[in-house]
Design a protein around this motif. Structure first.
Motif, mmCIF file in Angstrom:
data_model
loop_
_atom_site.group_PDB
_atom_site.id
_atom_site.type_symbol
_atom_site.label_atom_id
_atom_site.label_comp_id
_atom_site.label_asym_id
_atom_site.label_seq_id
_atom_site.Cartn_x
_atom_site.Cartn_y
_atom_site.Cartn_z
ATOM 1 N N ARG A 6 0.831 -1.199 0.000
ATOM 2 C CA ARG A 6 0.000 0.000 0.000
ATOM 3 C C ARG A 6 0.866 1.249 0.000
ATOM 4 O O ARG A 6 2.032 1.218 0.399
ATOM 5 C CB ARG A 6 -0.941 0.027 1.204
ATOM 6 C CG ARG A 6 -0.262 0.264 2.552
ATOM 7 C CD ARG A 6 -1.253 0.209 3.702
ATOM 8 N NE ARG A 6 -0.623 0.523 4.983
ATOM 9 C CZ ARG A 6 -0.599 1.738 5.530
ATOM 10 N NH1 ARG A 6 -1.192 2.758 4.899
ATOM 11 N NH2 ARG A 6 -0.004 1.957 6.686
ATOM 12 N N GLU A 8 1.614 4.476 1.866
ATOM 13 C CA GLU A 8 1.457 4.785 3.288
ATOM 14 C C GLU A 8 1.281 6.289 3.499
ATOM 15 O O GLU A 8 2.252 7.036 3.548
ATOM 16 C CB GLU A 8 2.676 4.273 4.062
ATOM 17 C CG GLU A 8 2.872 2.767 3.920
ATOM 18 C CD GLU A 8 4.202 2.288 4.463
ATOM 19 O OE1 GLU A 8 5.048 3.130 4.852
ATOM 20 O OE2 GLU A 8 4.417 1.064 4.515
ATOM 21 N N THR A 9 0.042 6.704 3.634
ATOM 22 C CA THR A 9 -0.245 8.133 3.811
ATOM 23 C C THR A 9 -0.431 8.510 5.284
ATOM 24 O O THR A 9 -0.892 9.612 5.586
ATOM 25 C CB THR A 9 -1.506 8.519 3.018
ATOM 26 O OG1 THR A 9 -2.601 7.696 3.451
ATOM 27 C CG2 THR A 9 -1.293 8.325 1.524
ATOM 28 N N ASP A 10 -0.063 7.601 6.188
ATOM 29 C CA ASP A 10 -0.198 7.864 7.614
ATOM 30 C C ASP A 10 0.692 9.037 8.042
ATOM 31 O O ASP A 10 1.719 9.319 7.407
ATOM 32 C CB ASP A 10 0.214 6.616 8.413
ATOM 33 C CG ASP A 10 -0.358 5.335 7.812
ATOM 34 O OD1 ASP A 10 -1.421 4.925 8.259
ATOM 35 O OD2 ASP A 10 0.284 4.777 6.897
ATOM 36 N N ARG A 113 10.439 -1.304 4.343
ATOM 37 C CA ARG A 113 11.420 -0.221 4.301
ATOM 38 C C ARG A 113 12.742 -0.730 4.883
ATOM 39 O O ARG A 113 12.779 -1.759 5.556
ATOM 40 C CB ARG A 113 10.908 0.979 5.103
ATOM 41 C CG ARG A 113 9.675 1.644 4.471
ATOM 42 C CD ARG A 113 9.125 2.766 5.326
ATOM 43 N NE ARG A 113 7.958 3.371 4.686
ATOM 44 C CZ ARG A 113 8.000 4.413 3.873
ATOM 45 N NH1 ARG A 113 9.168 4.992 3.616
ATOM 46 N NH2 ARG A 113 6.910 4.892 3.320
ATOM 47 N N ARG A 119 12.176 3.897 1.516
ATOM 48 C CA ARG A 119 11.632 3.024 0.493
ATOM 49 C C ARG A 119 12.781 2.495 -0.355
ATOM 50 O O ARG A 119 13.756 3.220 -0.622
ATOM 51 C CB ARG A 119 10.661 3.773 -0.406
ATOM 52 C CG ARG A 119 9.265 3.931 0.134
ATOM 53 C CD ARG A 119 8.513 2.614 0.139
ATOM 54 N NE ARG A 119 7.095 2.778 0.393
ATOM 55 C CZ ARG A 119 6.290 1.785 0.653
ATOM 56 N NH1 ARG A 119 6.750 0.542 0.708
ATOM 57 N NH2 ARG A 119 5.002 2.001 0.864
ATOM 58 N N GLU A 153 3.603 9.901 0.479
ATOM 59 C CA GLU A 153 3.963 9.233 1.726
ATOM 60 C C GLU A 153 4.811 10.150 2.608
ATOM 61 O O GLU A 153 5.984 10.399 2.293
ATOM 62 C CB GLU A 153 4.749 7.952 1.443
ATOM 63 C CG GLU A 153 3.988 6.913 0.641
ATOM 64 C CD GLU A 153 4.739 5.596 0.563
ATOM 65 O OE1 GLU A 153 4.091 4.538 0.729
ATOM 66 O OE2 GLU A 153 5.974 5.605 0.351
ATOM 67 N N GLU A 155 6.352 9.535 5.366
ATOM 68 C CA GLU A 155 7.573 8.850 5.798
ATOM 69 C C GLU A 155 8.633 8.881 4.695
ATOM 70 O O GLU A 155 9.829 9.032 4.971
ATOM 71 C CB GLU A 155 7.266 7.401 6.179
ATOM 72 C CG GLU A 155 6.460 7.236 7.455
ATOM 73 C CD GLU A 155 7.295 7.411 8.727
ATOM 74 O OE1 GLU A 155 8.479 7.036 8.709
ATOM 75 O OE2 GLU A 155 6.758 7.911 9.724
ATOM 76 N N CYS A 269 -2.027 -0.147 -6.242
ATOM 77 C CA CYS A 269 -1.693 0.858 -5.224
ATOM 78 C C CYS A 269 -1.526 2.238 -5.851
ATOM 79 O O CYS A 269 -1.859 3.258 -5.238
ATOM 80 C CB CYS A 269 -0.397 0.471 -4.498
ATOM 81 S SG CYS A 269 -0.428 -1.131 -3.685
#
Length: 292
Positions: A6, A8-10, A113, A119, A153, A155, A269
Protein backbone atom coordinates in the motif's frame (compact mmCIF):
# COMPACT_ATOMS: atom_id res chain seq x y z
CA UNK A 1 -4.00 -3.79 -1.19
CA UNK A 2 -2.95 -7.33 -2.11
CA UNK A 3 -0.07 -8.95 -0.22
CA UNK A 4 0.05 -6.08 2.25
CA UNK A 5 1.25 -3.56 -0.34
CA UNK A 6 0.00 0.00 0.00
CA UNK A 7 0.90 3.66 -0.32
CA UNK A 8 1.46 4.79 3.29
CA UNK A 9 -0.24 8.13 3.81
CA UNK A 10 -0.20 7.86 7.61
CA UNK A 11 1.18 10.78 9.67
CA UNK A 12 4.86 10.76 10.60
CA UNK A 13 5.91 8.41 13.37
CA UNK A 14 7.50 10.09 16.44
CA UNK A 15 10.96 8.80 15.50
CA UNK A 16 10.56 10.18 11.96
CA UNK A 17 9.45 13.54 13.34
CA UNK A 18 12.77 13.66 15.20
CA UNK A 19 14.67 12.89 11.98
CA UNK A 20 12.70 15.61 10.19
CA UNK A 21 13.72 18.14 12.82
CA UNK A 22 17.38 17.09 12.81
CA UNK A 23 17.85 16.77 9.05
CA UNK A 24 15.21 19.06 7.54
CA UNK A 25 14.83 21.80 10.18
CA UNK A 26 11.18 20.75 10.55
CA UNK A 27 9.41 22.12 13.62
CA UNK A 28 5.74 23.13 13.98
CA UNK A 29 6.72 26.79 14.05
CA UNK A 30 8.92 26.55 10.97
CA UNK A 31 6.32 24.51 9.09
CA UNK A 32 3.71 27.21 9.70
CA UNK A 33 6.05 30.03 8.77
CA UNK A 34 7.43 28.32 5.66
CA UNK A 35 4.07 27.17 4.27
CA UNK A 36 2.61 30.63 4.67
CA UNK A 37 5.60 32.22 2.96
CA UNK A 38 5.66 29.66 0.11
CA UNK A 39 1.92 30.14 -0.46
CA UNK A 40 2.50 33.90 -0.65
CA UNK A 41 5.37 33.45 -3.14
CA UNK A 42 3.32 31.02 -5.21
CA UNK A 43 0.40 33.42 -5.43
CA UNK A 44 2.74 36.22 -6.49
CA UNK A 45 4.22 34.13 -9.30
CA UNK A 46 1.66 34.24 -12.09
CA UNK A 47 3.64 31.90 -14.36
CA UNK A 48 3.15 28.63 -12.45
CA UNK A 49 0.16 26.77 -11.09
CA UNK A 50 0.14 24.35 -8.13
CA UNK A 51 -2.15 23.45 -5.26
CA UNK A 52 -1.42 25.61 -2.25
CA UNK A 53 -2.72 23.72 0.80
CA UNK A 54 -0.29 23.02 3.64
CA UNK A 55 -0.08 19.26 3.08
CA UNK A 56 0.78 19.66 -0.59
CA UNK A 57 3.37 22.37 -0.03
CA UNK A 58 5.24 20.07 2.36
CA UNK A 59 6.14 17.92 -0.66
CA UNK A 60 8.39 20.74 -1.87
CA UNK A 61 9.44 22.27 1.45
CA UNK A 62 10.85 19.06 2.94
CA UNK A 63 13.52 18.41 0.27
CA UNK A 64 14.41 22.13 0.46
CA UNK A 65 14.75 22.04 4.26
CA UNK A 66 11.93 24.54 4.70
CA UNK A 67 13.49 27.41 2.81
CA UNK A 68 10.41 28.74 0.94
CA UNK A 69 12.37 30.59 -1.76
CA UNK A 70 14.25 27.38 -2.58
CA UNK A 71 10.98 25.44 -2.63
CA UNK A 72 9.47 27.88 -5.13
CA UNK A 73 12.53 27.55 -7.35
CA UNK A 74 12.19 23.76 -7.06
CA UNK A 75 8.57 23.99 -8.20
CA UNK A 76 9.73 26.04 -11.19
CA UNK A 77 12.36 23.41 -12.07
CA UNK A 78 9.69 20.71 -11.93
CA UNK A 79 7.51 22.79 -14.24
CA UNK A 80 10.45 23.23 -16.61
CA UNK A 81 11.15 19.49 -16.64
CA UNK A 82 7.51 18.69 -17.39
CA UNK A 83 7.51 21.23 -20.22
CA UNK A 84 10.77 19.91 -21.72
CA UNK A 85 9.55 16.31 -21.56
CA UNK A 86 5.91 16.84 -22.47
CA UNK A 87 6.31 14.44 -25.40
CA UNK A 88 6.31 11.48 -22.98
CA UNK A 89 4.76 12.96 -19.81
CA UNK A 90 1.76 14.99 -20.97
CA UNK A 91 -1.50 13.55 -19.60
CA UNK A 92 0.35 10.44 -18.37
CA UNK A 93 -1.96 8.11 -16.40
CA UNK A 94 -1.33 4.64 -14.88
CA UNK A 95 -3.56 2.96 -17.45
CA UNK A 96 -1.18 4.14 -20.20
CA UNK A 97 1.56 1.91 -18.78
CA UNK A 98 -0.54 -0.92 -17.39
CA UNK A 99 1.25 -3.47 -19.57
CA UNK A 100 4.67 -2.27 -18.42
CA UNK A 101 3.58 -2.64 -14.79
CA UNK A 102 1.54 -5.83 -15.02
CA UNK A 103 3.22 -7.79 -17.79
CA UNK A 104 6.84 -7.15 -16.85
CA UNK A 105 8.95 -7.11 -13.70
CA UNK A 106 11.41 -4.41 -14.64
CA UNK A 107 10.54 -2.18 -11.68
CA UNK A 108 9.54 -3.30 -8.19
CA UNK A 109 9.38 -1.82 -4.70
CA UNK A 110 10.30 -3.71 -1.57
CA UNK A 111 7.32 -4.18 0.72
CA UNK A 112 9.53 -3.47 3.73
CA UNK A 113 11.42 -0.22 4.30
CA UNK A 114 15.11 -0.44 5.16
CA UNK A 115 16.72 0.14 8.56
CA UNK A 116 16.49 3.92 8.07
CA UNK A 117 12.82 3.89 7.09
CA UNK A 118 13.59 4.45 3.41
CA UNK A 119 11.63 3.02 0.49
CA UNK A 120 13.72 0.65 -1.65
CA UNK A 121 13.11 0.67 -5.41
CA UNK A 122 14.36 -2.27 -7.47
CA UNK A 123 15.15 -1.71 -11.16
CA UNK A 124 15.91 -4.81 -13.22
CA UNK A 125 17.68 -3.56 -16.32
CA UNK A 126 19.56 -6.76 -17.10
CA UNK A 127 18.39 -9.85 -18.93
CA UNK A 128 14.93 -9.76 -17.36
CA UNK A 129 14.21 -6.52 -19.25
CA UNK A 130 12.58 -7.30 -22.60
CA UNK A 131 13.23 -4.08 -24.49
CA UNK A 132 10.76 -5.08 -27.21
CA UNK A 133 7.96 -5.00 -24.64
CA UNK A 134 9.14 -2.08 -22.48
CA UNK A 135 11.12 0.71 -24.14
CA UNK A 136 13.40 3.13 -22.30
CA UNK A 137 10.71 5.82 -22.59
CA UNK A 138 8.18 3.46 -21.00
CA UNK A 139 10.65 2.60 -18.25
CA UNK A 140 10.98 6.29 -17.45
CA UNK A 141 7.21 6.75 -17.48
CA UNK A 142 6.88 3.92 -14.95
CA UNK A 143 9.49 5.66 -12.74
CA UNK A 144 7.52 8.87 -13.05
CA UNK A 145 4.21 7.27 -12.07
CA UNK A 146 5.84 5.58 -9.07
CA UNK A 147 7.31 8.88 -7.89
CA UNK A 148 3.87 10.49 -8.13
CA UNK A 149 2.63 7.93 -5.59
CA UNK A 150 5.76 8.11 -3.43
CA UNK A 151 5.44 11.84 -2.83
CA UNK A 152 2.15 11.17 -1.02
CA UNK A 153 3.96 9.23 1.73
CA UNK A 154 5.08 11.48 4.61
CA UNK A 155 7.57 8.85 5.80
CA UNK A 156 9.14 8.78 2.33
CA UNK A 157 9.17 12.58 2.10
CA UNK A 158 11.38 12.64 5.20
CA UNK A 159 13.42 9.44 5.00
CA UNK A 160 13.81 9.31 1.22
CA UNK A 161 14.37 6.40 -1.15
CA UNK A 162 17.14 3.98 -2.06
CA UNK A 163 17.47 2.48 -5.54
CA UNK A 164 18.99 -0.91 -6.36
CA UNK A 165 19.90 -1.20 -10.05
CA UNK A 166 20.26 -4.86 -10.98
CA UNK A 167 22.19 -5.44 -14.22
CA UNK A 168 22.27 -9.24 -14.06
CA UNK A 169 22.32 -10.67 -17.59
CA UNK A 170 22.61 -7.29 -19.31
CA UNK A 171 23.27 -7.51 -23.06
CA UNK A 172 23.60 -5.17 -26.01
CA UNK A 173 19.83 -4.73 -26.46
CA UNK A 174 19.59 -3.22 -22.95
CA UNK A 175 22.70 -1.09 -23.52
CA UNK A 176 21.18 0.35 -26.70
CA UNK A 177 17.97 1.34 -24.87
CA UNK A 178 19.92 3.11 -22.12
CA UNK A 179 21.26 5.63 -24.59
CA UNK A 180 22.05 9.38 -24.39
CA UNK A 181 18.41 10.53 -24.47
CA UNK A 182 17.39 8.28 -21.59
CA UNK A 183 20.55 9.14 -19.64
CA UNK A 184 19.99 12.88 -19.91
CA UNK A 185 16.30 12.65 -19.09
CA UNK A 186 16.75 10.39 -16.06
CA UNK A 187 19.59 12.39 -14.54
CA UNK A 188 17.86 15.70 -15.19
CA UNK A 189 14.82 14.37 -13.36
CA UNK A 190 16.76 12.94 -10.42
CA UNK A 191 19.05 15.93 -9.94
CA UNK A 192 16.67 18.80 -10.72
CA UNK A 193 13.01 17.83 -10.65
CA UNK A 194 12.29 14.87 -8.37
CA UNK A 195 10.62 15.92 -5.07
CA UNK A 196 11.81 12.78 -3.29
CA UNK A 197 15.08 12.56 -1.38
CA UNK A 198 17.29 10.09 -3.24
CA UNK A 199 19.64 8.83 -0.53
CA UNK A 200 21.59 6.05 -2.24
CA UNK A 201 21.88 4.24 -5.59
CA UNK A 202 23.33 0.73 -5.53
CA UNK A 203 24.55 -1.01 -8.68
CA UNK A 204 24.68 -4.81 -8.48
CA UNK A 205 25.64 -7.62 -10.87
CA UNK A 206 27.24 -5.23 -13.34
CA UNK A 207 28.82 -7.15 -16.26
CA UNK A 208 31.76 -5.74 -18.24
CA UNK A 209 29.33 -4.36 -20.81
CA UNK A 210 27.90 -2.07 -18.10
CA UNK A 211 30.89 0.23 -18.67
CA UNK A 212 29.36 1.29 -21.98
CA UNK A 213 26.30 2.57 -20.14
CA UNK A 214 28.29 4.15 -17.32
CA UNK A 215 30.37 6.17 -19.80
CA UNK A 216 27.15 7.85 -20.95
CA UNK A 217 25.94 8.59 -17.43
CA UNK A 218 29.18 9.53 -15.71
CA UNK A 219 29.75 13.00 -17.27
CA UNK A 220 26.19 14.01 -16.31
CA UNK A 221 26.37 12.92 -12.66
CA UNK A 222 27.06 15.80 -10.29
CA UNK A 223 29.30 15.49 -7.24
CA UNK A 224 26.44 15.18 -4.74
CA UNK A 225 24.79 12.28 -6.56
CA UNK A 226 28.10 10.58 -7.36
CA UNK A 227 28.83 10.47 -3.63
CA UNK A 228 25.65 8.47 -3.16
CA UNK A 229 26.39 5.86 -5.81
CA UNK A 230 27.89 2.50 -4.85
CA UNK A 231 29.08 -0.35 -7.08
CA UNK A 232 28.94 -3.90 -5.71
CA UNK A 233 28.97 -6.33 -8.66
CA UNK A 234 27.76 -9.67 -7.19
CA UNK A 235 29.02 -8.91 -3.67
CA UNK A 236 25.92 -8.80 -1.45
CA UNK A 237 28.13 -8.35 1.63
CA UNK A 238 29.22 -5.05 0.13
CA UNK A 239 25.57 -4.07 -0.36
CA UNK A 240 24.82 -5.01 3.24
CA UNK A 241 27.24 -2.35 4.48
CA UNK A 242 24.53 0.10 3.42
CA UNK A 243 21.31 -1.93 3.58
CA UNK A 244 20.89 -4.11 6.67
CA UNK A 245 20.12 -7.71 5.59
CA UNK A 246 17.47 -7.88 8.33
CA UNK A 247 15.37 -5.63 6.10
CA UNK A 248 16.13 -7.30 2.76
CA UNK A 249 14.58 -10.41 1.14
CA UNK A 250 16.69 -13.47 0.39
CA UNK A 251 16.83 -12.31 -3.24
CA UNK A 252 19.43 -9.78 -2.07
CA UNK A 253 21.15 -11.90 0.54
CA UNK A 254 18.76 -10.72 3.22
CA UNK A 255 16.93 -12.43 6.05
CA UNK A 256 13.36 -11.71 4.95
CA UNK A 257 11.37 -14.22 2.85
CA UNK A 258 11.90 -14.28 -0.90
CA UNK A 259 9.89 -11.67 -2.77
CA UNK A 260 6.49 -13.03 -3.80
CA UNK A 261 5.20 -9.83 -5.40
CA UNK A 262 5.98 -7.82 -8.52
CA UNK A 263 5.11 -4.47 -10.05
CA UNK A 264 1.81 -6.10 -11.09
CA UNK A 265 0.88 -6.26 -7.40
CA UNK A 266 1.93 -2.63 -6.88
CA UNK A 267 -0.12 -1.35 -9.84
CA UNK A 268 -3.45 -1.17 -7.94
CA UNK A 269 -1.69 0.86 -5.22
CA UNK A 270 -0.83 3.52 -7.79
CA UNK A 271 -4.12 3.25 -9.67
CA UNK A 272 -6.26 4.30 -6.71
CA UNK A 273 -4.63 7.74 -6.77
CA UNK A 274 -5.90 8.66 -10.22
CA UNK A 275 -7.31 11.98 -9.02
CA UNK A 276 -3.96 13.01 -7.56
CA UNK A 277 -2.10 11.97 -10.72
CA UNK A 278 -4.54 13.77 -12.99
CA UNK A 279 -4.16 16.95 -10.94
CA UNK A 280 -0.35 16.56 -10.94
CA UNK A 281 -0.55 16.56 -14.74
CA UNK A 282 -2.14 20.01 -14.60
CA UNK A 283 0.58 21.58 -12.40
CA UNK A 284 3.46 23.52 -13.87
CA UNK A 285 3.64 26.55 -16.13
CA UNK A 286 0.26 28.24 -16.53
CA UNK A 287 0.35 28.21 -20.33
CA UNK A 288 1.04 24.44 -20.28
CA UNK A 289 -1.82 23.46 -17.98
CA UNK A 290 -3.88 20.44 -18.97
CA UNK A 291 -7.58 21.26 -19.18
CA UNK A 292 -9.52 19.36 -16.50
Amino acid sequence: MSKGLRIETDPLRPETMKIAEEQLRETPERVKEATEKLRELLHADRTIHYRDDDEFLLIFLRPCKFYPESALEFMRRIAEFKKNNSDILANLMPEDERDAFVGNDVVNILKDRDQKGRRVLIVNVGGIWDTKRVSADQLFRVFYLIHEAAILEPETQVNGVVVIMNFDGMGMKQVKELGPTFSRRLLSFIQDAMPVRLKEVHFINEPWIFNMVWQLFKPLVRTKLRGRMFFHKANMTSLHKHLDPKFLPTNYGGELPEMNYTSADWFPCVEIYLDHIQKWNSYGFVNNQVKQ
